[in-house]
Write an enzyme that holds these catalytic residues in place. Structure first.
Site, PDB file in Angstrom:
ATOM      1  N   GLU A  79       0.829  -1.204   0.000  1.00  9.99           N
ATOM      2  CA  GLU A  79       0.000   0.000   0.000  1.00  9.99           C
ATOM      3  C   GLU A  79       0.872   1.267   0.000  1.00  9.99           C
ATOM      4  O   GLU A  79       1.752   1.439   0.857  1.00  9.99           O
ATOM      5  CB  GLU A  79      -0.924  -0.021   1.235  1.00  9.99           C
ATOM      6  CG  GLU A  79      -1.741   1.238   1.459  1.00  9.99           C
ATOM      7  CD  GLU A  79      -2.810   1.507   0.401  1.00  9.99           C
ATOM      8  OE1 GLU A  79      -3.306   0.547  -0.213  1.00  9.99           O
ATOM      9  OE2 GLU A  79      -3.124   2.686   0.175  1.00  9.99           O
ATOM     10  N   THR A  89      -6.193   1.219  -5.472  1.00  9.34           N
ATOM     11  CA  THR A  89      -5.532  -0.027  -5.057  1.00  9.34           C
ATOM     12  C   THR A  89      -5.997  -1.222  -5.898  1.00  9.34           C
ATOM     13  O   THR A  89      -5.194  -2.062  -6.320  1.00  9.34           O
ATOM     14  CB  THR A  89      -5.816  -0.318  -3.571  1.00  9.34           C
ATOM     15  OG1 THR A  89      -5.159   0.678  -2.789  1.00  9.34           O
ATOM     16  CG2 THR A  89      -5.331  -1.685  -3.143  1.00  9.34           C
ATOM     17  N   HIS A 133      -1.508   3.491   4.674  1.00 10.78           N
ATOM     18  CA  HIS A 133      -2.577   4.124   3.885  1.00 10.78           C
ATOM     19  C   HIS A 133      -2.681   5.593   4.289  1.00 10.78           C
ATOM     20  O   HIS A 133      -2.588   5.909   5.466  1.00 10.78           O
ATOM     21  CB  HIS A 133      -3.891   3.381   4.166  1.00 10.78           C
ATOM     22  CG  HIS A 133      -5.000   3.730   3.234  1.00 10.78           C
ATOM     23  ND1 HIS A 133      -5.713   4.903   3.328  1.00 10.78           N
ATOM     24  CD2 HIS A 133      -5.524   3.050   2.179  1.00 10.78           C
ATOM     25  CE1 HIS A 133      -6.630   4.934   2.365  1.00 10.78           C
ATOM     26  NE2 HIS A 133      -6.530   3.821   1.652  1.00 10.78           N
ATOM     27  N   ASP A 138       1.594   0.068  -4.940  1.00 11.76           N
ATOM     28  CA  ASP A 138       0.364   0.131  -5.736  1.00 11.76           C
ATOM     29  C   ASP A 138       0.086   1.488  -6.375  1.00 11.76           C
ATOM     30  O   ASP A 138      -0.372   1.572  -7.501  1.00 11.76           O
ATOM     31  CB  ASP A 138      -0.852  -0.374  -4.934  1.00 11.76           C
ATOM     32  CG  ASP A 138      -1.159   0.450  -3.686  1.00 11.76           C
ATOM     33  OD1 ASP A 138      -0.391   1.365  -3.355  1.00 11.76           O
ATOM     34  OD2 ASP A 138      -2.191   0.151  -3.036  1.00 11.76           O
ATOM     35  N   HIS A 139       0.339   2.561  -5.621  1.00  8.20           N
ATOM     36  CA  HIS A 139      -0.017   3.879  -6.176  1.00  8.20           C
ATOM     37  C   HIS A 139       0.636   4.977  -5.357  1.00  8.20           C
ATOM     38  O   HIS A 139       1.356   4.714  -4.393  1.00  8.20           O
ATOM     39  CB  HIS A 139      -1.544   4.063  -6.220  1.00  8.20           C
ATOM     40  CG  HIS A 139      -2.219   3.810  -4.893  1.00  8.20           C
ATOM     41  ND1 HIS A 139      -2.008   4.599  -3.794  1.00  8.20           N
ATOM     42  CD2 HIS A 139      -3.073   2.835  -4.494  1.00  8.20           C
ATOM     43  CE1 HIS A 139      -2.710   4.145  -2.785  1.00  8.20           C
ATOM     44  NE2 HIS A 139      -3.368   3.052  -3.174  1.00  8.20           N
TER      45      HIS A 139
END
Ligand code: GP9
Length: 399
Positions: A38, A80, A195, A253-254
Site C-alpha cells: 500500500e 488499489t 494508507h 500500488d499507487h
C-alpha cells in the site's frame, strides 16, 4: 474484436521474433508470492533520513534481487484495486470507475487462472472488509480459490488508516498459517497499514527531523513501519523454508503524496518542483527475488504495473498470449502508458492533458511530431484493453 486479434498477433509475433529468453522458466514449479504494498512510492527506497534508512528491509532484499527502478503506477479510479488488476491480468484498468466493480463477471486470463491449471492452489489475502472494491466477487473472476479477509483474521493489532485496520505486522504473521504450503501455491498479499493520511504514524518512534508532524514525515514513518513488517515476513518465509522455494514479487500500488503535498516532498528531496520531475516521482518499487538468488541486479527499463505478469510468466515458464505488457527482463522496449493517456519512455515524457512533450533527460520541450506515430500506437494499447474488457473478449479463449 478484429483489432484486438491483430494487435495481440503482432505483439506476440514481435515478442517471439526478438527471441529473448533470459531466465526463462527459472522459477518453474516454485511457489509464487506477490506482495502489493500500500502506497509505497519509489523515492523512499535506498533513502536515509538523519542517517537512518527508511526502508532497510526492502533495501536488503534489493541487494539479492532484481530491482526495477523505473516502474510507474498506472492506476485510475479503482486505485488499489486497479493496481491488483494490472499486476494479475496485464490489462489496463478503466478510464472511469473501477474495473473490479464494473466487470467482475468477465472471464480473465489471470495469473491465478493459469497457475490453477498447473495445479497450484491460489490465495488472495487482505485483512479488510471483503466487499471493499468488490474484491469478494472479483477475486472469484480472477480465479483465487480462497480470499482471506477481515472475517478470517483475529483483529489483535491495529495500525494505519486512522487505526481501524489490522496491522501489516499481524496480517503477515497470521497469513502464513492460513496457507497450505505443502503443495505449490500462489498467494497474493495486499497490505494496508501504510494508507493515507498517515497521521496515525505521527507518534511512531522514527526520527524524521524537520518533517516531524508534517504529511511527508508521517508518510516516511508509515513507509518505515510497512518495511519493518516486510522484514518480519521475510524472516518468517526463511524460517518456513519458503524464501528459497518461491518466486517473490513486491511492488507499490499507487501514489502516497498528492500534488497538494508536493512542497513537503520537494523539500525532503532537496529539489525544485517541475512537472517533469513530478511525473518521474510517480514511480513505485518493483522487486523480484528468484528462488535462491544471491546477487542483485538493477534493471532500469521503463515500465509499469502492466508488465509484472509477463515478467513473472517468463520466469515461471508459461506464455501469456493476451497480456498487453512486456517482460521487463527481456524486452528492448522502454515505456509506460498511464491510464490518462500520458506516456513516459526513456526518451520523452508526454502529458496527454496539455499535449506537451518533453525530453526525458533535459526536460526541454520537444516537437510533438517527432514521436507522434509511436505515441499513437502506444496509446492504442488503452483502446485495445478497453475493447477486451468491455466486450468480455477473453471469455471465448481457453486460458
Ligand atoms: C482497502 C484498501 C485501500 O481495502 O485496499 O484502498 P485504496 O483506498 O488505497 O484504494
Amino acid at each position: 474484436k478484429k483489432l484486438v486479434e491483430e494487435h495481440l498477433q503482432n505483439k506476440n509475433k514481435e515478442d517471439s521474433a526478438a527471441n529473448f529468453s533470459q531466465y526463462k522458466g527459472i522459477a518453474e514449479g516454485k511457489n509464487l508470492i506477490i506482495v502489493q504494498m500500500e502506497a509505497m512510492q519509489q523515492f523512499v527506497i535506498g533513502k536515509t533520513i538523519n542517517g537512518k534508512e527508511i526502508t532497510p528491509n526492502l533495501n536488503r532484499l534489493i541487494k539479492e534481487s532484481f530491482y526495477f527502478d523505473n516502474i510507474y503506477y498506472q492506476v485510475s479510479g479503482g486505485n488499489t484495486s486497479d493496481a491488483e488488476f494490472l499486476a494479475n491480468n496485464s490489462l489496463y484498468p478503466l478510464s472511469e470507475g473501477s474495473v473490479y466493480h464494473r466487470y467482475s463477471e468477465n472471464t480473465y486470463h489471470s495469473l491465478a487462472s493459469i497457475l490453477k491449471d498447473k495445479g497450484y492452489t491460489t490465495y488472495a489475502l487482505h485483512a479488510f472488509d471483503k466487499t471493499f472494491w468488490n474484491r469478494e466477487e472479483m477475486y472469484k473472476a480472477l480465479k483465487f480459490d480462497t480470499f482471506f479477509n477481515s472475517e478470517d483474521y483475529i483483529m489483535d493489532d491495529f495500525a494505519g488508516w486512522s487505526g481501524n485496520a489490522l496491522s501489516d505486522k499481524s496480517f503477515f504473521r497470521q497469513s502464513l498459517n492460513m496457507i497450505d504450503t505443502s503443495k505449490p501455491f500462489y498467494s497474493f498479499f495486499v497490505t494496508l497499514s501504510n494508507h493515507h493520511p498517515f497521521n496515525y504514524f505521527e507518534s511512531f518512534d522514527f526520527d524524521v527531523g524537520e518533517f516531524e508532524g508534517e504529511y511527508i514525515g508521517n508518510f516516511i514513518k508509515g513507509a518505515n513501519y510497512a518495511d519493518s513488517c516486510i522484514g518480519e515476513f521475510i524472516k518468517d518465509l526463511k524460517s518456513r523454508g519458503l524464501y528459497d522455494n518461491s518466486l517473490l514479487v513486491f511492488y507499490g500500488d499507487h501514489s502516497a503524496v498528492p500534488k497538494i503535498e508536493s512542497e513537503g516532498l520537494m523539500k525532503f528531496l532537496g529539489i525544485e518542483y517541475n512537472d517533469c520531475d513530478w511525473a518521474k516521482l510517480q514511480r513505485v518499487p518493483l522487486i523480484i527475488h528468484l528462488p535462491g538468488q544471491q546477487k542483485g541486479e538493477v534493471i532500469s527499463t521503463t515500465g509499469g504495473q502492466i508488465d509484472i505478469m509477463p515478467t513473472i510468466a517468463n520466469l515461471m515458464g508459461f506464455d501469456v498470449p493476451y497480456a498487453l505488457g512486456k517482460d521487463l527482463i527481456n524486452t528492448q522496449k522502454s515505456y509506460a502508458v498511464l491510464r490518462n493517456g500520458s506516456i513516459i519512455t526513456d526518451k520523452y515524457i508526454y502529458f496527454n492533458d496539455t499535449r506537451e512533450l518533453y525530453d526525458y533527460k533535459t526536460g526541454e520541450p520537444l516537437d510533438i511530431s517527432l514521436y507522434e506515430n509511436e505515441m499513437q500506437s502506444l496509446i492504442n494499447e488503452l483502446n485495445i484493453s478497453d475493447i477486451i474488457i468491455s466486450n468480455d473478449l477473453l471469455s471465448d479463449k481457453t486460458p
